[in-house]
Write a protein that holds these residues in place. Structure first.
Motif, mmCIF file in Angstrom:
data_model
loop_
_atom_site.group_PDB
_atom_site.id
_atom_site.type_symbol
_atom_site.label_atom_id
_atom_site.label_comp_id
_atom_site.label_asym_id
_atom_site.label_seq_id
_atom_site.Cartn_x
_atom_site.Cartn_y
_atom_site.Cartn_z
ATOM 1 N N LEU A 1 -3.652 4.505 -1.013
ATOM 2 C CA LEU A 1 -4.689 4.622 0.026
ATOM 3 C C LEU A 1 -5.261 6.035 0.115
ATOM 4 O O LEU A 1 -6.353 6.230 0.641
ATOM 5 C CB LEU A 1 -4.125 4.217 1.399
ATOM 6 N N LEU A 2 -4.494 7.019 -0.349
ATOM 7 C CA LEU A 2 -4.982 8.406 -0.340
ATOM 8 C C LEU A 2 -4.090 9.244 -1.243
ATOM 9 O O LEU A 2 -2.934 8.883 -1.487
ATOM 10 C CB LEU A 2 -4.957 8.992 1.084
ATOM 11 N N ARG B 1 -1.966 12.255 -1.405
ATOM 12 C CA ARG B 1 -1.307 13.095 -0.406
ATOM 13 C C ARG B 1 -1.418 14.590 -0.720
ATOM 14 O O ARG B 1 -1.196 15.415 0.160
ATOM 15 C CB ARG B 1 0.162 12.679 -0.272
ATOM 16 N N THR C 1 0.861 -1.174 0.000
ATOM 17 C CA THR C 1 0.000 0.000 0.000
ATOM 18 C C THR C 1 0.908 1.238 0.000
ATOM 19 O O THR C 1 2.084 1.147 0.352
ATOM 20 C CB THR C 1 -0.925 0.049 1.241
ATOM 21 N N CYS C 2 0.351 2.373 -0.368
ATOM 22 C CA CYS C 2 1.181 3.586 -0.473
ATOM 23 C C CYS C 2 0.308 4.826 -0.431
ATOM 24 O O CYS C 2 -0.916 4.736 -0.486
ATOM 25 C CB CYS C 2 1.967 3.556 -1.798
ATOM 26 N N GLY C 3 0.966 5.977 -0.352
ATOM 27 C CA GLY C 3 0.279 7.250 -0.526
ATOM 28 C C GLY C 3 0.525 7.706 -1.961
ATOM 29 O O GLY C 3 1.624 7.513 -2.486
ATOM 30 N N PHE D 1 6.600 7.093 8.337
ATOM 31 C CA PHE D 1 5.287 7.353 7.745
ATOM 32 C C PHE D 1 4.878 8.814 7.946
ATOM 33 O O PHE D 1 4.131 9.367 7.133
ATOM 34 C CB PHE D 1 4.283 6.427 8.442
ATOM 35 N N GLN E 1 7.422 11.398 5.540
ATOM 36 C CA GLN E 1 6.610 11.513 4.321
ATOM 37 C C GLN E 1 5.946 12.887 4.250
ATOM 38 O O GLN E 1 4.982 13.089 3.509
ATOM 39 C CB GLN E 1 5.568 10.386 4.254
ATOM 40 N N ILE F 1 4.455 7.111 -2.487
ATOM 41 C CA ILE F 1 5.414 7.024 -1.379
ATOM 42 C C ILE F 1 5.083 5.787 -0.553
ATOM 43 O O ILE F 1 3.914 5.558 -0.195
ATOM 44 C CB ILE F 1 5.324 8.247 -0.429
ATOM 45 N N GLU F 2 6.093 5.017 -0.277
ATOM 46 C CA GLU F 2 5.934 3.892 0.661
ATOM 47 C C GLU F 2 7.230 3.710 1.433
ATOM 48 O O GLU F 2 8.035 4.650 1.500
ATOM 49 C CB GLU F 2 5.413 2.619 -0.037
ATOM 50 N N MET F 3 7.475 2.542 2.014
ATOM 51 C CA MET F 3 8.589 2.449 2.960
ATOM 52 C C MET F 3 9.511 1.235 2.776
ATOM 53 O O MET F 3 10.313 0.952 3.664
ATOM 54 C CB MET F 3 8.027 2.444 4.396
ATOM 55 N N ARG G 1 4.184 14.485 6.525
ATOM 56 C CA ARG G 1 2.834 14.606 7.089
ATOM 57 C C ARG G 1 2.804 15.677 8.166
ATOM 58 O O ARG G 1 3.770 15.855 8.923
ATOM 59 C CB ARG G 1 2.382 13.258 7.683
HETATM 60 O O1 LIG Z 1 0.639 7.365 2.834
HETATM 61 C C1 LIG Z 1 0.996 6.184 2.910
HETATM 62 C C2 LIG Z 1 0.085 5.123 2.820
HETATM 63 C C3 LIG Z 1 0.539 3.835 2.947
HETATM 64 N N1 LIG Z 1 1.861 3.631 3.160
HETATM 65 C C4 LIG Z 1 2.749 4.637 3.238
HETATM 66 O O2 LIG Z 1 3.953 4.407 3.454
HETATM 67 N N2 LIG Z 1 2.285 5.891 3.108
#
Ligand SMILES: O=c1cc[nH]c(=O)[nH]1
Ligand SMILES: O=P(O)(O)O[C@@H]1C[C@H](O)[C@@H](CO)O1
Length: 362
Positions: A294-295, A297, A163-165, A235, A239, A269-271, A241
Protein backbone atom coordinates in the motif's frame (compact mmCIF):
# COMPACT_ATOMS: atom_id res chain seq x y z
CA UNK A 1 -20.25 -33.15 27.20
CA UNK A 2 -16.60 -33.31 26.15
CA UNK A 3 -14.63 -35.87 28.15
CA UNK A 4 -12.54 -34.56 31.00
CA UNK A 5 -8.86 -34.75 30.26
CA UNK A 6 -6.26 -34.70 33.00
CA UNK A 7 -3.63 -31.98 32.67
CA UNK A 8 -0.75 -34.46 32.41
CA UNK A 9 -2.57 -36.46 29.72
CA UNK A 10 -3.27 -33.29 27.82
CA UNK A 11 0.39 -32.30 27.95
CA UNK A 12 1.50 -35.75 26.85
CA UNK A 13 -0.91 -35.58 23.93
CA UNK A 14 -0.06 -32.09 22.84
CA UNK A 15 3.71 -31.82 23.31
CA UNK A 16 4.56 -32.63 19.73
CA UNK A 17 6.06 -29.24 19.01
CA UNK A 18 9.58 -29.41 17.62
CA UNK A 19 12.26 -27.45 19.46
CA UNK A 20 13.48 -24.17 17.98
CA UNK A 21 16.21 -25.66 15.85
CA UNK A 22 14.39 -28.88 14.97
CA UNK A 23 12.49 -29.60 11.84
CA UNK A 24 10.35 -32.46 10.67
CA UNK A 25 10.69 -34.28 7.41
CA UNK A 26 7.79 -34.11 5.03
CA UNK A 27 7.12 -37.82 5.49
CA UNK A 28 7.11 -37.57 9.26
CA UNK A 29 4.87 -34.53 9.08
CA UNK A 30 2.51 -36.17 6.62
CA UNK A 31 1.94 -39.18 8.84
CA UNK A 32 1.07 -36.83 11.69
CA UNK A 33 -1.29 -34.64 9.70
CA UNK A 34 -2.94 -36.88 7.11
CA UNK A 35 -4.91 -40.10 7.08
CA UNK A 36 -4.02 -42.61 4.37
CA UNK A 37 -6.69 -41.17 2.05
CA UNK A 38 -5.18 -37.67 2.32
CA UNK A 39 -7.88 -36.24 4.58
CA UNK A 40 -6.79 -33.86 7.32
CA UNK A 41 -5.81 -35.46 10.63
CA UNK A 42 -5.81 -33.20 13.68
CA UNK A 43 -2.82 -33.09 16.02
CA UNK A 44 -5.24 -33.03 18.91
CA UNK A 45 -6.69 -36.35 20.12
CA UNK A 46 -9.34 -34.60 22.22
CA UNK A 47 -11.49 -33.55 19.31
CA UNK A 48 -12.53 -37.01 18.16
CA UNK A 49 -13.52 -37.87 21.72
CA UNK A 50 -15.97 -34.99 21.88
CA UNK A 51 -19.70 -35.49 21.18
CA UNK A 52 -19.72 -32.36 19.13
CA UNK A 53 -17.31 -29.62 18.17
CA UNK A 54 -18.76 -26.14 18.06
CA UNK A 55 -16.82 -23.84 15.72
CA UNK A 56 -18.20 -20.90 17.62
CA UNK A 57 -16.55 -18.01 15.77
CA UNK A 58 -17.64 -19.18 12.33
CA UNK A 59 -21.14 -20.18 13.44
CA UNK A 60 -20.80 -23.85 12.48
CA UNK A 61 -20.80 -27.11 14.42
CA UNK A 62 -19.98 -30.75 13.79
CA UNK A 63 -23.45 -31.86 14.91
CA UNK A 64 -25.55 -28.88 13.91
CA UNK A 65 -24.24 -28.94 10.32
CA UNK A 66 -23.35 -31.65 7.84
CA UNK A 67 -19.82 -30.31 7.46
CA UNK A 68 -18.74 -33.07 5.12
CA UNK A 69 -21.64 -32.40 2.77
CA UNK A 70 -21.16 -28.62 2.98
CA UNK A 71 -17.37 -28.40 2.76
CA UNK A 72 -15.98 -31.82 1.76
CA UNK A 73 -14.96 -30.63 -1.72
CA UNK A 74 -12.92 -27.62 -0.51
CA UNK A 75 -9.44 -27.54 -2.08
CA UNK A 76 -8.42 -23.92 -1.56
CA UNK A 77 -8.93 -21.80 1.53
CA UNK A 78 -8.29 -18.14 0.73
CA UNK A 79 -8.26 -15.64 3.54
CA UNK A 80 -7.77 -11.92 3.92
CA UNK A 81 -8.38 -9.24 6.50
CA UNK A 82 -11.70 -7.73 5.53
CA UNK A 83 -15.14 -9.25 4.89
CA UNK A 84 -15.60 -7.05 1.81
CA UNK A 85 -12.33 -8.19 0.20
CA UNK A 86 -13.31 -11.80 0.67
CA UNK A 87 -16.83 -11.24 -0.65
CA UNK A 88 -15.35 -9.53 -3.71
CA UNK A 89 -12.91 -12.38 -4.12
CA UNK A 90 -15.73 -14.91 -3.90
CA UNK A 91 -17.58 -13.19 -6.76
CA UNK A 92 -14.37 -12.84 -8.75
CA UNK A 93 -13.29 -16.46 -8.37
CA UNK A 94 -16.80 -17.64 -9.18
CA UNK A 95 -16.52 -15.88 -12.51
CA UNK A 96 -12.93 -17.01 -13.08
CA UNK A 97 -13.58 -20.71 -12.54
CA UNK A 98 -16.95 -20.60 -14.26
CA UNK A 99 -18.77 -21.77 -11.16
CA UNK A 100 -22.53 -21.52 -11.38
CA UNK A 101 -24.69 -21.20 -8.30
CA UNK A 102 -27.88 -23.28 -8.30
CA UNK A 103 -30.69 -21.41 -10.09
CA UNK A 104 -32.39 -18.81 -7.92
CA UNK A 105 -29.63 -18.73 -5.31
CA UNK A 106 -26.92 -16.20 -4.54
CA UNK A 107 -23.69 -16.22 -2.59
CA UNK A 108 -24.34 -16.30 1.12
CA UNK A 109 -22.12 -15.37 4.03
CA UNK A 110 -22.04 -18.75 5.79
CA UNK A 111 -20.71 -17.23 9.02
CA UNK A 112 -23.02 -14.21 8.95
CA UNK A 113 -24.48 -14.94 12.36
CA UNK A 114 -21.14 -15.25 14.07
CA UNK A 115 -20.82 -11.47 13.64
CA UNK A 116 -17.06 -12.10 13.65
CA UNK A 117 -15.84 -13.43 10.33
CA UNK A 118 -17.33 -13.78 6.85
CA UNK A 119 -17.17 -17.01 4.88
CA UNK A 120 -18.20 -17.71 1.28
CA UNK A 121 -17.93 -20.98 -0.57
CA UNK A 122 -17.54 -21.09 -4.33
CA UNK A 123 -17.24 -24.74 -5.32
CA UNK A 124 -13.77 -25.86 -4.18
CA UNK A 125 -12.80 -22.37 -2.97
CA UNK A 126 -13.53 -21.18 0.55
CA UNK A 127 -13.12 -17.42 1.02
CA UNK A 128 -12.85 -16.29 4.64
CA UNK A 129 -12.07 -13.00 6.35
CA UNK A 130 -9.64 -13.16 9.27
CA UNK A 131 -9.66 -9.68 10.81
CA UNK A 132 -6.48 -7.92 11.89
CA UNK A 133 -3.50 -9.40 13.64
CA UNK A 134 -2.42 -12.62 15.31
CA UNK A 135 -5.21 -13.25 17.84
CA UNK A 136 -7.92 -12.76 15.26
CA UNK A 137 -6.41 -14.93 12.51
CA UNK A 138 -5.28 -17.53 15.06
CA UNK A 139 -8.82 -18.18 16.32
CA UNK A 140 -10.12 -18.36 12.77
CA UNK A 141 -7.38 -20.77 11.71
CA UNK A 142 -7.97 -23.20 14.58
CA UNK A 143 -11.62 -23.36 13.55
CA UNK A 144 -10.97 -23.57 9.80
CA UNK A 145 -8.35 -26.31 10.25
CA UNK A 146 -10.86 -28.22 12.40
CA UNK A 147 -13.45 -27.58 9.70
CA UNK A 148 -11.11 -29.21 7.16
CA UNK A 149 -10.86 -32.22 9.49
CA UNK A 150 -14.60 -32.56 10.12
CA UNK A 151 -15.35 -32.10 6.42
CA UNK A 152 -12.70 -34.68 5.44
CA UNK A 153 -11.12 -32.27 2.95
CA UNK A 154 -8.22 -33.76 1.03
CA UNK A 155 -4.93 -31.82 1.00
CA UNK A 156 -6.40 -28.32 1.17
CA UNK A 157 -4.14 -25.39 0.28
CA UNK A 158 -4.34 -22.17 2.30
CA UNK A 159 -3.50 -18.77 0.80
CA UNK A 160 -3.58 -15.42 2.57
CA UNK A 161 -4.49 -12.51 0.29
CA UNK A 162 -3.44 -9.38 2.13
CA UNK A 163 -2.11 -5.86 2.15
CA UNK A 164 1.24 -4.67 3.53
CA UNK A 165 3.78 -1.89 3.74
CA UNK A 166 6.77 -2.19 1.38
CA UNK A 167 10.43 -1.73 2.29
CA UNK A 168 11.95 -0.03 -0.73
CA UNK A 169 9.06 -1.38 -2.77
CA UNK A 170 6.43 0.83 -4.41
CA UNK A 171 2.69 0.82 -3.79
CA UNK A 172 0.84 -1.62 -6.06
CA UNK A 173 3.66 -4.21 -6.10
CA UNK A 174 2.57 -7.76 -5.34
CA UNK A 175 4.77 -9.63 -2.83
CA UNK A 176 4.81 -13.38 -2.32
CA UNK A 177 6.29 -14.26 1.07
CA UNK A 178 9.34 -16.50 1.01
CA UNK A 179 9.89 -16.56 4.78
CA UNK A 180 7.79 -15.00 7.50
CA UNK A 181 9.85 -13.37 10.26
CA UNK A 182 8.80 -12.18 13.69
CA UNK A 183 9.84 -8.85 15.28
CA UNK A 184 13.20 -10.40 16.26
CA UNK A 185 13.72 -11.55 12.66
CA UNK A 186 13.17 -15.18 13.65
CA UNK A 187 11.54 -17.48 11.13
CA UNK A 188 9.11 -18.76 13.75
CA UNK A 189 6.04 -17.79 15.71
CA UNK A 190 6.23 -17.49 19.48
CA UNK A 191 3.26 -18.92 21.39
CA UNK A 192 2.62 -18.78 25.12
CA UNK A 193 0.95 -22.10 26.02
CA UNK A 194 0.23 -22.99 29.65
CA UNK A 195 2.58 -20.19 30.66
CA UNK A 196 5.43 -21.61 28.60
CA UNK A 197 7.06 -20.15 25.52
CA UNK A 198 6.77 -22.39 22.50
CA UNK A 199 8.23 -21.63 19.07
CA UNK A 200 6.84 -23.19 15.94
CA UNK A 201 8.57 -22.76 12.57
CA UNK A 202 6.84 -20.17 10.38
CA UNK A 203 7.35 -22.17 7.21
CA UNK A 204 5.51 -21.54 3.99
CA UNK A 205 5.62 -23.79 0.95
CA UNK A 206 8.55 -22.60 -1.19
CA UNK A 207 7.38 -24.55 -4.23
CA UNK A 208 3.95 -22.96 -4.02
CA UNK A 209 5.57 -19.51 -3.72
CA UNK A 210 7.63 -20.16 -6.87
CA UNK A 211 4.60 -21.48 -8.70
CA UNK A 212 2.63 -18.36 -7.81
CA UNK A 213 5.52 -16.17 -8.96
CA UNK A 214 5.63 -18.05 -12.28
CA UNK A 215 2.02 -17.00 -12.86
CA UNK A 216 2.89 -13.31 -12.85
CA UNK A 217 2.66 -12.09 -16.42
CA UNK A 218 5.07 -9.82 -18.25
CA UNK A 219 1.91 -7.95 -19.30
CA UNK A 220 0.91 -7.15 -15.72
CA UNK A 221 1.29 -3.40 -15.27
CA UNK A 222 2.99 -3.98 -11.90
CA UNK A 223 5.78 -6.07 -10.42
CA UNK A 224 5.33 -9.35 -8.57
CA UNK A 225 8.28 -10.31 -6.38
CA UNK A 226 9.25 -12.88 -3.75
CA UNK A 227 10.90 -11.84 -0.47
CA UNK A 228 10.95 -12.01 3.28
CA UNK A 229 8.01 -10.62 5.24
CA UNK A 230 8.17 -9.11 8.71
CA UNK A 231 5.12 -9.84 10.85
CA UNK A 232 4.36 -7.45 13.71
CA UNK A 233 1.79 -7.23 16.49
CA UNK A 234 0.96 -3.63 15.78
CA UNK A 235 0.53 -1.28 12.83
CA UNK A 236 2.05 1.82 14.49
CA UNK A 237 4.93 1.58 16.98
CA UNK A 238 5.35 -2.11 16.09
CA UNK A 239 6.07 -1.20 12.46
CA UNK A 240 8.26 1.78 13.35
CA UNK A 241 5.69 4.40 12.43
CA UNK A 242 6.09 7.97 13.61
CA UNK A 243 2.35 8.71 13.33
CA UNK A 244 0.76 6.57 16.05
CA UNK A 245 -0.80 7.95 19.23
CA UNK A 246 2.61 7.41 20.81
CA UNK A 247 6.15 7.59 19.50
CA UNK A 248 9.26 7.46 21.63
CA UNK A 249 11.86 7.07 18.88
CA UNK A 250 13.28 9.48 16.31
CA UNK A 251 12.96 9.46 12.55
CA UNK A 252 16.63 8.40 12.41
CA UNK A 253 15.89 5.41 14.70
CA UNK A 254 13.01 4.45 12.44
CA UNK A 255 15.04 4.73 9.24
CA UNK A 256 17.91 2.74 10.76
CA UNK A 257 15.45 0.01 11.66
CA UNK A 258 13.85 -0.09 8.21
CA UNK A 259 17.33 -0.14 6.58
CA UNK A 260 18.26 -3.03 8.86
CA UNK A 261 15.16 -4.89 7.73
CA UNK A 262 16.05 -4.24 4.11
CA UNK A 263 19.62 -5.46 4.69
CA UNK A 264 18.11 -8.70 6.02
CA UNK A 265 16.10 -9.23 2.85
CA UNK A 266 12.77 -8.02 4.25
CA UNK A 267 10.62 -6.52 1.50
CA UNK A 268 7.35 -6.03 3.33
CA UNK A 269 5.62 -5.76 6.71
CA UNK A 270 2.21 -7.05 7.69
CA UNK A 271 0.57 -8.59 10.75
CA UNK A 272 -0.46 -12.21 10.16
CA UNK A 273 2.23 -14.11 8.25
CA UNK A 274 4.11 -15.84 11.10
CA UNK A 275 1.03 -17.26 12.82
CA UNK A 276 -0.50 -18.18 9.46
CA UNK A 277 2.72 -19.96 8.42
CA UNK A 278 3.25 -21.59 11.83
CA UNK A 279 -0.27 -22.99 12.11
CA UNK A 280 -0.47 -24.23 8.52
CA UNK A 281 2.98 -25.83 8.81
CA UNK A 282 2.03 -27.46 12.11
CA UNK A 283 -1.09 -28.81 10.43
CA UNK A 284 0.90 -30.05 7.41
CA UNK A 285 -1.06 -27.71 5.14
CA UNK A 286 0.60 -26.18 2.06
CA UNK A 287 0.33 -22.41 2.36
CA UNK A 288 1.33 -19.10 0.80
CA UNK A 289 1.00 -15.41 1.58
CA UNK A 290 0.43 -12.92 -1.24
CA UNK A 291 0.10 -9.25 -0.33
CA UNK A 292 -0.10 -6.00 -2.22
CA UNK A 293 2.01 -3.06 -1.06
CA UNK A 294 0.00 0.00 0.00
CA UNK A 295 3.00 2.31 0.46
CA UNK A 296 6.77 2.33 0.46
CA UNK A 297 7.68 2.73 4.13
CA UNK A 298 11.02 4.27 3.22
CA UNK A 299 8.99 7.25 1.95
CA UNK A 300 6.49 7.64 4.79
CA UNK A 301 3.98 6.16 7.19
CA UNK A 302 0.52 7.29 6.15
CA UNK A 303 -1.54 5.22 3.76
CA UNK A 304 -2.59 8.10 1.53
CA UNK A 305 -3.24 6.52 -1.86
CA UNK A 306 -6.80 7.26 -3.05
CA UNK A 307 -9.46 4.67 -2.16
CA UNK A 308 -10.07 3.73 -5.82
CA UNK A 309 -6.34 3.12 -6.29
CA UNK A 310 -6.16 0.96 -3.17
CA UNK A 311 -9.22 -0.99 -4.32
CA UNK A 312 -7.58 -1.69 -7.67
CA UNK A 313 -4.29 -2.70 -5.98
CA UNK A 314 -6.15 -5.11 -3.68
CA UNK A 315 -7.36 -6.99 -6.76
CA UNK A 316 -3.80 -7.84 -7.80
CA UNK A 317 -3.08 -10.64 -5.30
CA UNK A 318 -6.55 -11.98 -6.08
CA UNK A 319 -5.76 -12.11 -9.79
CA UNK A 320 -2.55 -14.03 -9.12
CA UNK A 321 -4.27 -16.48 -6.78
CA UNK A 322 -7.11 -17.01 -9.25
CA UNK A 323 -4.57 -17.88 -11.96
CA UNK A 324 -3.15 -20.50 -9.62
CA UNK A 325 -6.56 -21.94 -8.73
CA UNK A 326 -7.54 -22.05 -12.40
CA UNK A 327 -4.29 -23.77 -13.26
CA UNK A 328 -4.71 -26.46 -10.60
CA UNK A 329 -8.35 -27.05 -11.49
CA UNK A 330 -7.48 -27.23 -15.18
CA UNK A 331 -4.75 -29.78 -14.43
CA UNK A 332 -7.36 -31.91 -12.70
CA UNK A 333 -9.92 -31.39 -15.46
CA UNK A 334 -12.12 -29.51 -13.01
CA UNK A 335 -12.31 -26.10 -14.58
CA UNK A 336 -15.96 -25.81 -15.53
CA UNK A 337 -15.52 -23.29 -18.33
CA UNK A 338 -12.12 -22.53 -19.73
CA UNK A 339 -11.72 -19.08 -21.15
CA UNK A 340 -8.28 -18.75 -22.74
CA UNK A 341 -5.30 -20.85 -21.73
CA UNK A 342 -4.84 -21.58 -18.07
CA UNK A 343 -3.14 -18.77 -16.24
CA UNK A 344 -4.76 -16.16 -18.44
CA UNK A 345 -6.78 -13.54 -16.66
CA UNK A 346 -9.83 -11.51 -17.26
CA UNK A 347 -9.22 -7.84 -17.71
CA UNK A 348 -9.32 -5.72 -14.55
CA UNK A 349 -12.26 -3.90 -16.15
CA UNK A 350 -14.32 -7.07 -16.11
CA UNK A 351 -13.37 -7.65 -12.49
CA UNK A 352 -14.53 -4.15 -11.64
CA UNK A 353 -17.94 -4.93 -13.11
CA UNK A 354 -18.17 -8.00 -10.90
CA UNK A 355 -17.31 -5.88 -7.89
CA UNK A 356 -19.84 -3.22 -8.75
CA UNK A 357 -22.51 -5.88 -9.04
CA UNK A 358 -21.61 -7.27 -5.66
CA UNK A 359 -21.68 -3.80 -4.11
CA UNK A 360 -25.08 -3.19 -5.64
CA UNK A 361 -26.33 -6.19 -3.67
CA UNK A 362 -25.18 -4.72 -0.34
O1 LIG B 1 2.02 -0.51 6.28
C1 LIG B 1 1.19 -1.42 6.30
C2 LIG B 1 0.17 -1.51 5.34
C3 LIG B 1 -0.75 -2.53 5.43
N1 LIG B 1 -0.64 -3.41 6.45
C4 LIG B 1 0.34 -3.35 7.37
O2 LIG B 1 0.40 -4.17 8.30
N2 LIG B 1 1.23 -2.35 7.26
O1 LIG C 1 -5.21 -8.68 5.09
P1 LIG C 1 -4.96 -7.32 5.64
O2 LIG C 1 -5.10 -6.27 4.62
O3 LIG C 1 -5.87 -7.06 6.82
O4 LIG C 1 -3.45 -7.28 6.19
C1 LIG C 1 -2.79 -6.18 6.73
C2 LIG C 1 -2.26 -6.54 8.13
C3 LIG C 1 -3.31 -6.02 9.06
O5 LIG C 1 -4.31 -6.99 9.28
C4 LIG C 1 -3.91 -4.84 8.34
C5 LIG C 1 -3.36 -3.52 8.83
O6 LIG C 1 -3.85 -2.45 8.08
O7 LIG C 1 -3.57 -5.01 6.95
Amino acid sequence: MPPTIQAHEFKAHCRTTPKDDEDETDVHMRSKTRYADGTVKLRNPNIELMDQDILYHVALGSESHDLREMFGDVKFVCMGGTPKRMENFAHFIMDEIGYKLPAGTQLQDISEFSYRYSMYKVGPVLCVSHGMGTPSISILMHEVIKLMYHAKCIDPIFIRIGTCGGIGVDGGTVIITEDALDGHLRNSHEFTILGETVHRPAKLDKKLARELKSLASADDPYDTIIGKTLCTNDFYEGQGRLDGAFCEFTETDKMNYLEKLRDNGVVNIEMESTIFAALTHHAGIKAAVVCVVLLNRLNGDQVNAPKEVINEWQQRPQILVSRYIRKVLAQHGQLKSLFGHHGSIKSPRRFKLVQQESQAHD
